[in-house]
Design a protein around this motif. Structure first.
Motif, PDB file in Angstrom:
ATOM      1  N   GLN A 120     -38.309-103.542   8.230  1.00  0.00           N
ATOM      2  CA  GLN A 120     -38.581-103.028   6.886  1.00  0.00           C
ATOM      3  C   GLN A 120     -40.062-102.687   6.714  1.00  0.00           C
ATOM      4  OE1 GLN A 120     -37.146-105.951   4.091  1.00  0.00           O
ATOM      5  NE2 GLN A 120     -35.058-105.837   4.868  1.00  0.00           N
ATOM      6  N   LEU A 121     -40.949-103.529   7.261  1.00  0.00           N
ATOM      7  CA  LEU A 121     -42.388-103.260   7.172  1.00  0.00           C
ATOM      8  C   LEU A 121     -42.753-101.994   7.951  1.00  0.00           C
ATOM      9  CD1 LEU A 121     -43.703-106.911   7.602  1.00  0.00           C
ATOM     10  CD2 LEU A 121     -43.746-105.543   5.500  1.00  0.00           C
ATOM     11  N   ILE A 122     -42.122-101.794   9.100  1.00  0.00           N
ATOM     12  CA  ILE A 122     -42.353-100.572   9.878  1.00  0.00           C
ATOM     13  C   ILE A 122     -41.881 -99.363   9.087  1.00  0.00           C
ATOM     14  CG2 ILE A 122     -41.648 -99.302  11.957  1.00  0.00           C
ATOM     15  CD1 ILE A 122     -41.503-102.109  13.361  1.00  0.00           C
ATOM     16  N   ASP A 123     -40.705 -99.458   8.463  1.00  0.00           N
ATOM     17  CA  ASP A 123     -40.191 -98.361   7.629  1.00  0.00           C
ATOM     18  C   ASP A 123     -41.153 -98.035   6.491  1.00  0.00           C
ATOM     19  OD1 ASP A 123     -37.907 -98.200   9.200  1.00  0.00           O
ATOM     20  OD2 ASP A 123     -36.650 -99.330   7.785  1.00  0.00           O
ATOM     21  N   ALA A 124     -41.741 -99.065   5.875  1.00  0.00           N
ATOM     22  CA  ALA A 124     -42.682 -98.854   4.761  1.00  0.00           C
ATOM     23  C   ALA A 124     -43.937 -98.133   5.243  1.00  0.00           C
ATOM     24  CB  ALA A 124     -43.044-100.195   4.124  1.00  0.00           C
ATOM     25  N   VAL A 135     -51.205 -97.871  13.877  1.00  0.00           N
ATOM     26  CA  VAL A 135     -51.641 -98.921  12.956  1.00  0.00           C
ATOM     27  C   VAL A 135     -52.611 -99.856  13.660  1.00  0.00           C
ATOM     28  CG1 VAL A 135     -50.772-100.991  11.754  1.00  0.00           C
ATOM     29  CG2 VAL A 135     -49.618 -98.797  11.471  1.00  0.00           C
ATOM     30  N   SER A 136     -53.536-100.410  12.906  1.00  0.00           N
ATOM     31  CA  SER A 136     -54.508-101.357  13.453  1.00  0.00           C
ATOM     32  C   SER A 136     -53.806-102.524  14.134  1.00  0.00           C
ATOM     33  CB  SER A 136     -55.387-101.898  12.321  1.00  0.00           C
ATOM     34  OG  SER A 136     -56.119-103.012  12.763  1.00  0.00           O
ATOM     35  N   PRO A 137     -54.200-102.854  15.376  1.00  0.00           N
ATOM     36  CA  PRO A 137     -53.623-104.032  16.040  1.00  0.00           C
ATOM     37  C   PRO A 137     -53.827-105.311  15.217  1.00  0.00           C
ATOM     38  CG  PRO A 137     -54.857-102.729  17.605  1.00  0.00           C
ATOM     39  CD  PRO A 137     -55.118-102.145  16.247  1.00  0.00           C
ATOM     40  N   ASP A 138     -54.931-105.384  14.474  1.00  0.00           N
ATOM     41  CA  ASP A 138     -55.186-106.550  13.624  1.00  0.00           C
ATOM     42  C   ASP A 138     -54.125-106.703  12.545  1.00  0.00           C
ATOM     43  OD1 ASP A 138     -57.454-107.212  15.072  1.00  0.00           O
ATOM     44  OD2 ASP A 138     -58.803-106.127  13.716  1.00  0.00           O
ATOM     45  N   HIS A 139     -53.571-105.591  12.061  1.00  0.00           N
ATOM     46  CA  HIS A 139     -52.526-105.674  11.043  1.00  0.00           C
ATOM     47  C   HIS A 139     -51.276-106.325  11.634  1.00  0.00           C
ATOM     48  CE1 HIS A 139     -50.002-104.900   7.621  1.00  0.00           C
ATOM     49  NE2 HIS A 139     -49.123-104.330   8.421  1.00  0.00           N
ATOM     50  N   TRP A 140     -50.907-105.921  12.862  1.00  0.00           N
ATOM     51  CA  TRP A 140     -49.714-106.509  13.469  1.00  0.00           C
ATOM     52  C   TRP A 140     -49.915-107.998  13.716  1.00  0.00           C
ATOM     53  CZ3 TRP A 140     -46.129-103.690  12.056  1.00  0.00           C
ATOM     54  CH2 TRP A 140     -46.131-102.301  12.179  1.00  0.00           C
ATOM     55  N   ARG A 141     -51.130-108.412  14.085  1.00  0.00           N
ATOM     56  CA  ARG A 141     -51.415-109.843  14.250  1.00  0.00           C
ATOM     57  C   ARG A 141     -51.313-110.564  12.899  1.00  0.00           C
ATOM     58  NH1 ARG A 141     -55.745-107.744  17.693  1.00  0.00           N
ATOM     59  NH2 ARG A 141     -55.111-108.051  19.851  1.00  0.00           N
ATOM     60  N   HIS A 142     -51.820-109.918  11.850  1.00  0.00           N
ATOM     61  CA  HIS A 142     -51.734-110.472  10.501  1.00  0.00           C
ATOM     62  C   HIS A 142     -50.268-110.694  10.112  1.00  0.00           C
ATOM     63  CE1 HIS A 142     -51.940-110.716   6.117  1.00  0.00           C
ATOM     64  NE2 HIS A 142     -51.129-109.691   6.080  1.00  0.00           N
ATOM     65  N   VAL A 143     -49.431-109.679  10.352  1.00  0.00           N
ATOM     66  CA  VAL A 143     -48.010-109.791  10.013  1.00  0.00           C
ATOM     67  C   VAL A 143     -47.382-110.940  10.792  1.00  0.00           C
ATOM     68  CG1 VAL A 143     -45.755-108.638  10.135  1.00  0.00           C
ATOM     69  CG2 VAL A 143     -47.769-107.376   9.338  1.00  0.00           C
ATOM     70  N   HIS A 144     -47.694-111.030  12.077  1.00  0.00           N
ATOM     71  CA  HIS A 144     -47.153-112.126  12.897  1.00  0.00           C
ATOM     72  C   HIS A 144     -47.534-113.480  12.309  1.00  0.00           C
ATOM     73  CE1 HIS A 144     -46.213-114.531  16.477  1.00  0.00           C
ATOM     74  NE2 HIS A 144     -47.329-115.158  16.188  1.00  0.00           N
ATOM     75  N   ASN A 145     -48.815-113.664  12.000  1.00  0.00           N
ATOM     76  CA  ASN A 145     -49.289-114.956  11.486  1.00  0.00           C
ATOM     77  C   ASN A 145     -48.694-115.287  10.129  1.00  0.00           C
ATOM     78  OD1 ASN A 145     -50.847-115.472  13.772  1.00  0.00           O
ATOM     79  ND2 ASN A 145     -52.621-114.396  12.926  1.00  0.00           N
ATOM     80  N   ARG A 146     -48.603-114.305   9.240  1.00  0.00           N
ATOM     81  CA  ARG A 146     -48.036-114.563   7.912  1.00  0.00           C
ATOM     82  C   ARG A 146     -46.558-114.925   7.997  1.00  0.00           C
ATOM     83  NH1 ARG A 146     -51.804-114.605   3.516  1.00  0.00           N
ATOM     84  NH2 ARG A 146     -49.948-114.338   2.273  1.00  0.00           N
ATOM     85  N   LEU A 147     -45.802-114.211   8.824  1.00  0.00           N
ATOM     86  CA  LEU A 147     -44.377-114.532   8.967  1.00  0.00           C
ATOM     87  C   LEU A 147     -44.191-115.899   9.613  1.00  0.00           C
ATOM     88  CD1 LEU A 147     -42.889-111.084  10.036  1.00  0.00           C
ATOM     89  CD2 LEU A 147     -42.771-112.173   7.788  1.00  0.00           C
ATOM     90  N   ALA A 148     -45.038-116.245  10.579  1.00  0.00           N
ATOM     91  CA  ALA A 148     -44.948-117.557  11.227  1.00  0.00           C
ATOM     92  C   ALA A 148     -45.214-118.680  10.228  1.00  0.00           C
ATOM     93  CB  ALA A 148     -45.936-117.642  12.388  1.00  0.00           C
ATOM     94  N   ALA A 149     -46.070-118.392   9.231  1.00  0.00           N
ATOM     95  CA  ALA A 149     -46.393-119.395   8.214  1.00  0.00           C
ATOM     96  C   ALA A 149     -45.435-119.348   7.025  1.00  0.00           C
ATOM     97  CB  ALA A 149     -47.826-119.182   7.722  1.00  0.00           C
ATOM     98  N   GLY A 150     -44.459-118.444   7.069  1.00  0.00           N
ATOM     99  CA  GLY A 150     -43.507-118.336   5.964  1.00  0.00           C
ATOM    100  C   GLY A 150     -44.083-117.636   4.746  1.00  0.00           C
ATOM    101  N   GLU A 151     -45.132-116.855   4.953  1.00  0.00           N
ATOM    102  CA  GLU A 151     -45.789-116.136   3.857  1.00  0.00           C
ATOM    103  C   GLU A 151     -45.464-114.649   3.922  1.00  0.00           C
ATOM    104  OE1 GLU A 151     -47.602-117.539   1.434  1.00  0.00           O
ATOM    105  OE2 GLU A 151     -47.315-119.533   2.273  1.00  0.00           O
ATOM    106  N   THR A 152     -45.774-113.943   2.848  1.00  0.00           N
ATOM    107  CA  THR A 152     -45.563-112.508   2.786  1.00  0.00           C
ATOM    108  C   THR A 152     -46.804-111.785   3.299  1.00  0.00           C
ATOM    109  OG1 THR A 152     -44.138-112.776   0.862  1.00  0.00           O
ATOM    110  CG2 THR A 152     -45.030-110.568   1.256  1.00  0.00           C
ATOM    111  N   PRO A 153     -46.637-110.878   4.275  1.00  0.00           N
ATOM    112  CA  PRO A 153     -47.800-110.131   4.779  1.00  0.00           C
ATOM    113  C   PRO A 153     -48.290-109.112   3.757  1.00  0.00           C
ATOM    114  CG  PRO A 153     -45.867-109.856   6.207  1.00  0.00           C
ATOM    115  CD  PRO A 153     -45.423-110.597   5.003  1.00  0.00           C
TER     116      PRO A 153
END
Length: 172
Positions: A120-124, A135-153
């Motif tokens: 869904q995030l890729i579609d957006a 897309v910035s590689p840092d954004h994909w790392r951010h998404v990974h970390n937020r999802l791992a923590a149960g948070e919304t990226p």
């Protein structure tokens, strides 16, 4: 064939082998059993192994998303999405099944709810006119970390993308 035309040529079984400095991703498609596909990314060539398997080749530095799904008679046994950056020959990298030699893992999620959320995030991102491979590689790392923590990226916006492109231009 030279230059860009050669880089984008499709490689068949009888053609010469692709250069060793490319990251290879083997895709398998056995309907309703094993399904591997690339969600985004730009391969420079492709090699068909048989009607169910093929190999895509990505140049160093390119970013792509690999989705792997498998099932048995009881249902889904694997749902995984990896966003990877292809590495230069001889560089350190993490190993990922079906990816040779491996890659720089920017995002890794398992389980259909998380995989679906990343899709869904890729579609957006595509909906605002940005190629997810850019897309910035840092954004994909951010998404990974937020999802791992149960948070919304945070959403990836055109403003964030422009800032990334300017930073990349300065670093070049």
């Amino acid at each position: 064939m030279t230059g860009l035309a050669a880089a984008s040529a499709r490689v068949g079984r009888a053609a010469a082998a692709p250069p060793d400095d490319l990251t290879q991703v083997e895709l398998v498609w056995i309907e309703k059993q094993i399904e591997h596909w690339i969600r985004f990314g730009r391969e420079v060539c492709e090699q068909d192994l048989d009607r169910r398997r093929r190999i895509l080749f990505f140049p160093p530095g390119s970013i792509f998303a690999l989705v792997r799904w498998a099932a048995n008679e009881h249902g889904t046994v694997l749902s995984r999405l990896d966003i990877l950056r292809a590495v230069p020959c001889g560089a350190f990298c993490q190993t990922i099944p079906t990816v040779t030699p491996g890659g720089d893992i920017l995002l890794r999620v398992g389980g259909w709810p998380k995989v679906d959320r990343v899709l869904q995030l890729i579609d957006a991102i595509e909906a605002i006119g940005i190629d997810p491979a850019e897309v910035s590689p840092d954004h994909w790392r951010h998404v990974h970390n937020r999802l791992a923590a149960g948070e919304t990226p945070r959403a990836y916006t055109m403003q964030r993308h422009r800032a990334f492109l300017l930073r990349r231009e300065i670093d070049a």
